[in-house]
Design a protein around this motif. Structure first.
Motif, PDB file in Angstrom:
ATOM      1  N   ALA A   1      46.810  35.650  50.237  1.00 40.12           N
ATOM      2  CA  ALA A   1      48.072  35.976  50.878  1.00 40.12           C
ATOM      3  C   ALA A   1      48.825  34.724  51.319  1.00 40.12           C
ATOM      4  O   ALA A   1      50.055  34.751  51.484  1.00 40.12           O
ATOM      5  N   ALA A   2      48.102  33.621  51.488  1.00 35.35           N
ATOM      6  CA  ALA A   2      48.724  32.359  51.886  1.00 35.35           C
ATOM      7  C   ALA A   2      48.823  31.377  50.717  1.00 35.35           C
ATOM      8  O   ALA A   2      49.111  30.195  50.922  1.00 35.35           O
ATOM      9  N   ASN A   3      48.617  31.848  49.506  1.00 33.76           N
ATOM     10  CA  ASN A   3      48.573  30.994  48.317  1.00 33.76           C
ATOM     11  C   ASN A   3      49.820  30.129  48.168  1.00 33.76           C
ATOM     12  O   ASN A   3      50.946  30.574  48.413  1.00 33.76           O
ATOM     13  N   ARG A   4      49.621  28.892  47.703  1.00 34.43           N
ATOM     14  CA  ARG A   4      50.744  27.996  47.429  1.00 34.43           C
ATOM     15  C   ARG A   4      50.733  27.463  45.998  1.00 34.43           C
ATOM     16  O   ARG A   4      51.568  26.640  45.640  1.00 34.43           O
ATOM     17  N   VAL A   5      49.785  27.918  45.186  1.00 33.63           N
ATOM     18  CA  VAL A   5      49.709  27.497  43.796  1.00 33.63           C
ATOM     19  C   VAL A   5      50.638  28.386  42.970  1.00 33.63           C
ATOM     20  O   VAL A   5      50.579  29.614  43.083  1.00 33.63           O
ATOM     21  N   PRO A   6      51.500  27.825  42.132  1.00 34.79           N
ATOM     22  CA  PRO A   6      52.338  28.676  41.270  1.00 34.79           C
ATOM     23  C   PRO A   6      51.477  29.526  40.329  1.00 34.79           C
ATOM     24  O   PRO A   6      50.609  29.002  39.624  1.00 34.79           O
ATOM     25  N   VAL A   7      51.719  30.832  40.339  1.00 41.27           N
ATOM     26  CA  VAL A   7      50.944  31.758  39.514  1.00 41.27           C
ATOM     27  C   VAL A   7      51.900  32.687  38.787  1.00 41.27           C
ATOM     28  O   VAL A   7      52.833  33.238  39.385  1.00 41.27           O
ATOM     29  N   ALA A   8      51.678  32.865  37.490  1.00 45.15           N
ATOM     30  CA  ALA A   8      52.401  33.855  36.696  1.00 45.15           C
ATOM     31  C   ALA A   8      51.382  34.689  35.945  1.00 45.15           C
ATOM     32  O   ALA A   8      50.377  34.160  35.453  1.00 45.15           O
ATOM     33  N   ALA A   9      51.655  35.990  35.860  1.00 50.66           N
ATOM     34  CA  ALA A   9      50.685  36.894  35.225  1.00 50.66           C
ATOM     35  C   ALA A   9      51.395  37.880  34.319  1.00 50.66           C
ATOM     36  O   ALA A   9      52.348  38.545  34.743  1.00 50.66           O
ATOM     37  N   ALA A  10      50.922  37.965  33.081  1.00 47.97           N
ATOM     38  CA  ALA A  10      51.383  39.007  32.167  1.00 47.97           C
ATOM     39  C   ALA A  10      50.589  40.277  32.452  1.00 47.97           C
ATOM     40  O   ALA A  10      49.359  40.293  32.348  1.00 47.97           O
ATOM     41  N   VAL A  11      51.301  41.320  32.843  1.00 43.92           N
ATOM     42  CA  VAL A  11      50.696  42.630  33.081  1.00 43.92           C
ATOM     43  C   VAL A  11      51.146  43.539  31.943  1.00 43.92           C
ATOM     44  O   VAL A  11      52.333  43.859  31.834  1.00 43.92           O
TER      45      VAL A  11
ATOM     46  N   LEU B   1      38.475  30.503  46.181  1.00 44.73           N
ATOM     47  CA  LEU B   1      37.403  29.583  46.579  1.00 44.73           C
ATOM     48  C   LEU B   1      37.811  28.123  46.577  1.00 44.73           C
ATOM     49  O   LEU B   1      37.339  27.344  47.419  1.00 44.73           O
ATOM     50  N   ALA B   2      38.665  27.724  45.629  1.00 46.12           N
ATOM     51  CA  ALA B   2      38.959  26.284  45.472  1.00 46.12           C
ATOM     52  C   ALA B   2      40.384  26.070  44.987  1.00 46.12           C
ATOM     53  O   ALA B   2      40.602  25.457  43.934  1.00 46.12           O
ATOM     54  N   PRO B   3      41.392  26.546  45.711  1.00 48.78           N
ATOM     55  CA  PRO B   3      42.771  26.368  45.245  1.00 48.78           C
ATOM     56  C   PRO B   3      43.196  24.914  45.148  1.00 48.78           C
ATOM     57  O   PRO B   3      44.128  24.601  44.409  1.00 48.78           O
ATOM     58  N   GLU B   4      42.501  24.028  45.848  1.00 51.62           N
ATOM     59  CA  GLU B   4      42.837  22.601  45.773  1.00 51.62           C
ATOM     60  C   GLU B   4      42.613  22.031  44.378  1.00 51.62           C
ATOM     61  O   GLU B   4      43.157  20.976  44.024  1.00 51.62           O
ATOM     62  N   GLY B   5      41.831  22.725  43.547  1.00 58.46           N
ATOM     63  CA  GLY B   5      41.587  22.267  42.184  1.00 58.46           C
ATOM     64  C   GLY B   5      42.629  22.725  41.192  1.00 58.46           C
ATOM     65  O   GLY B   5      42.539  22.384  40.011  1.00 58.46           O
ATOM     66  N   LEU B   6      43.610  23.483  41.650  1.00 55.65           N
ATOM     67  CA  LEU B   6      44.559  24.127  40.749  1.00 55.65           C
ATOM     68  C   LEU B   6      45.979  23.599  40.957  1.00 55.65           C
ATOM     69  O   LEU B   6      46.478  23.549  42.075  1.00 55.65           O
ATOM     70  N   GLU B   7      46.612  23.257  39.839  1.00 49.73           N
ATOM     71  CA  GLU B   7      48.027  22.890  39.874  1.00 49.73           C
ATOM     72  C   GLU B   7      48.902  24.104  39.568  1.00 49.73           C
ATOM     73  O   GLU B   7      49.887  24.380  40.252  1.00 49.73           O
ATOM     74  N   LYS B   8      48.538  24.854  38.528  1.00 54.79           N
ATOM     75  CA  LYS B   8      49.244  26.069  38.138  1.00 54.79           C
ATOM     76  C   LYS B   8      48.215  27.048  37.581  1.00 54.79           C
ATOM     77  O   LYS B   8      47.160  26.636  37.089  1.00 54.79           O
ATOM     78  N   VAL B   9      48.554  28.337  37.636  1.00 56.70           N
ATOM     79  CA  VAL B   9      47.670  29.370  37.097  1.00 56.70           C
ATOM     80  C   VAL B   9      48.497  30.345  36.267  1.00 56.70           C
ATOM     81  O   VAL B   9      49.545  30.823  36.714  1.00 56.70           O
ATOM     82  N   MET B  10      48.012  30.620  35.060  1.00 58.00           N
ATOM     83  CA  MET B  10      48.605  31.634  34.192  1.00 58.00           C
ATOM     84  C   MET B  10      47.519  32.662  33.861  1.00 58.00           C
ATOM     85  O   MET B  10      46.401  32.287  33.512  1.00 58.00           O
TER      86      MET B  10
ATOM     87  N   GLY C   1      43.898  32.081  32.256  1.00 55.15           N
ATOM     88  CA  GLY C   1      42.815  33.064  32.281  1.00 55.15           C
ATOM     89  C   GLY C   1      43.187  34.324  31.533  1.00 55.15           C
ATOM     90  O   GLY C   1      44.181  34.982  31.860  1.00 55.15           O
ATOM     91  N   GLN C   2      42.397  34.662  30.517  1.00 55.57           N
ATOM     92  CA  GLN C   2      42.608  35.866  29.714  1.00 55.57           C
ATOM     93  C   GLN C   2      41.593  36.927  30.110  1.00 55.57           C
ATOM     94  O   GLN C   2      40.391  36.674  30.120  1.00 55.57           O
ATOM     95  N   SER C   3      42.066  38.128  30.482  1.00 54.22           N
ATOM     96  CA  SER C   3      41.195  39.248  30.793  1.00 54.22           C
ATOM     97  C   SER C   3      40.225  38.870  31.917  1.00 54.22           C
ATOM     98  O   SER C   3      40.664  38.539  33.021  1.00 54.22           O
ATOM     99  N   PHE C   4      38.900  38.903  31.684  1.00 54.61           N
ATOM    100  CA  PHE C   4      37.952  38.487  32.717  1.00 54.61           C
ATOM    101  C   PHE C   4      38.244  37.060  33.184  1.00 54.61           C
ATOM    102  O   PHE C   4      37.979  36.722  34.344  1.00 54.61           O
ATOM    103  N   GLY C   5      38.814  36.229  32.320  1.00 53.64           N
ATOM    104  CA  GLY C   5      39.215  34.895  32.743  1.00 53.64           C
ATOM    105  C   GLY C   5      40.265  34.936  33.839  1.00 53.64           C
ATOM    106  O   GLY C   5      40.315  34.044  34.697  1.00 53.64           O
ATOM    107  N   GLY C   6      41.114  35.977  33.822  1.00 60.03           N
ATOM    108  CA  GLY C   6      42.057  36.162  34.918  1.00 60.03           C
ATOM    109  C   GLY C   6      41.359  36.541  36.207  1.00 60.03           C
ATOM    110  O   GLY C   6      41.756  36.104  37.301  1.00 60.03           O
TER     111      GLY C   6
END
Length: 433
Positions: free
Chosen positions: A370-380, A161-170, A147-152
């Motif tokens: 706060a209970a997320n289990r999907v790996p997430v990395a974010a460029a700030v 809403l639907a973390p079950e659909g996600l393997e990883k998030v960048m 996700g870029q900008s608004f995509g993030g």
């Protein structure tokens, strides 16, 4: 779902269209079309590659096309099938603009329609698309999201809403505040835009004279753009939106150098200048950006009430009428845009209704994040003009397992400019660094 497959420049593209509910709370109600293009590196189309969904910036912008120069795409195709989804209302998805929305019976119906074009609806569209793209027996296979900008922003809504659909998030340049009102967002944004103005004029000190001269000319003359509408000083000021990207920061300089030509009555603004200004300030190609820009921050019972317009009064440096050196504004939309831009004028009443709306549903679930289990990395991006660094860092701390990468080596468009941005984020979500 309809599918068309073709080859292009070393890529295999499969174009998909499917019908989705306008209102996901009413699955049996009116439907719209969703378009997505699945891209695979030639020679690998038969492989069982995982999918990556690109969520672009916006709101109201279509997905990148395969011939776009985005640095991330070729890198992503090394390991993934990349899905380029035209978010609802854009591109080849059912468009939402002054022509299509004219079919609705009035401003109230238009506003109610457009209320279904925020991140929550985009995420639910994506989930339907994910299940449609999956092979038989693989309906529950999650995908990776970039996700870029608004995509993030959308990615955080997806995690809510639907973390079950996600393997990883960048996420790149797109960690919003989970709780801030639009007033808080724009109050922080104006200060950053003022700082970027100083950087710009430090780099191009002679442009101050040019910018002031253009503003003076626009204030005293009835200058018309090629499309016929008047170019006002305040609309000219919006060219500062380009200051946020490393690939666009210098564009104003090369525009200003074409500003004046000798005319019959003295200096006049050139046709070249006016044509390029028109292309930069018109919302004809992305009207949803203007209509929904403040609504992407709206949650709960407090209206946005044209936040950017109101908060601007706290920053007199942007008031061209007070004299002094001209300063350009940034990623802000004002009510007068709907009077001065022909692409927006028919949507004016609907935009006012959206600005006054008080029943926006929440976009983020703080407990689930706060209970997320999907790996997430974010460029700030430390000096990001569009997304506030401190808001991003507070959100990063609120999402369990989110790994922020804080850098001043890139601007807001870093993922499009340097493939190393994508590579680092991928390594982070894989646990390699």
């Amino acid at each position: 779902m309809d599918t068309a497959v073709y080859r292009h420049n070393g890529l295999v593209c499969a174009d998909h269209t499917l019908r989705v509910p306008l209102d996901h709370a009413r699955p049996d109600g009116p439907e719209i079309t969703l378009f997505a293009r699945e891209v695979t590196a030639a020679g690998r189309e038969g492989e069982d590659l995982p999918r990556l969904l690109w969520l672009q910036g916006g709101p109201g912008h279509r997905a990148e096309r395969p011939d776009a120069p985005g640095a991330w795409l070729r890198e992503a195709l090394r390991d993934h099938r990349v899905v380029l989804m035209d978010q609802r209302g854009t591109g080849r998805s059912t468009p939402a603009d002054r022509r299509t929305l004219a079919a609705l019976p009035g401003a109230a119906a238009t506003a109610a329609h457009l209320a279904h074009f925020r991140a929550d609806s985009i995420v639910r569209d994506a989930e339907l698309l994910r299940r449609h793209l999956a092979a038989d027996g693989e309906q529950d296979r999650p995908w990776t999201v970039l996700g870029q900008s608004f995509g993030g922003f959308c990615a955080l809504t997806y995690l809510s809403l639907a973390p079950e659909g996600l393997e990883k998030v960048m996420i790149t340049g797109g960690l919003p505040s989970l709780t801030a009102h639009a007033d808080d967002v724009y109050r922080a944004a104006y200060a950053r835009v003022a700082d970027h103005n100083e950087r710009y004029f430090d780099r191009y000190p002679a442009d101050q004279r040019l910018a002031d001269a253009v503003a003076g000319h626009l204030g005293s003359e009835d200058v018309r753009l090629p499309t016929g509408e008047r170019l006002t000083v305040r609309r000219f000021q919006t060219l500062g939106a380009a200051f946020g990207g490393v690939s666009s920061f210098d564009s104003l300089h090369y525009l200003l150098e074409t500003a004046f030509v000798p005319g019959a009555r003295g200096p006049e603004l050139s046709d070249t200048f006016l044509r390029r200004v028109e292309a930069a300030v018109s919302y004809a190609q992305h009207p949803l950006y203007a209509v929904l820009h403040e609504a992407i921050y709206a949650q709960g019972g407090r209206p946005t009430a044209w936040s950017a317009h109101r908060i601007r009064e706290e920053f007199p440096v942007f008031d061209a009428s007070r004299g002094g050196p001209l300063r350009f504004t940034g990623e802000m939309v004002y009510p007068w845009h709907f009077e001065e831009d022909p692409a927006l004028e028919p949507l004016r009443e609907a935009a006012h209704l959206l600005a006054g709306r008080t029943d926006w549903p929440p976009l983020y679930d703080a407990d689930r994040l706060a209970a997320n289990r999907v790996p997430v990395a974010a460029a700030v991006y430390h000096d990001d003009m569009y997304v506030d660094r401190e808001h991003s860092l507070r959100t990063a701390a609120a999402v369990r397992g989110l790994r922020p990468w804080i850098t001043n080596a890139h601007a807001h468009d870093g993922v499009r400019v340097d493939p190393a941005v994508y590579g680092r984020l991928l390594a982070m979500v894989r646990g390699e660094i």
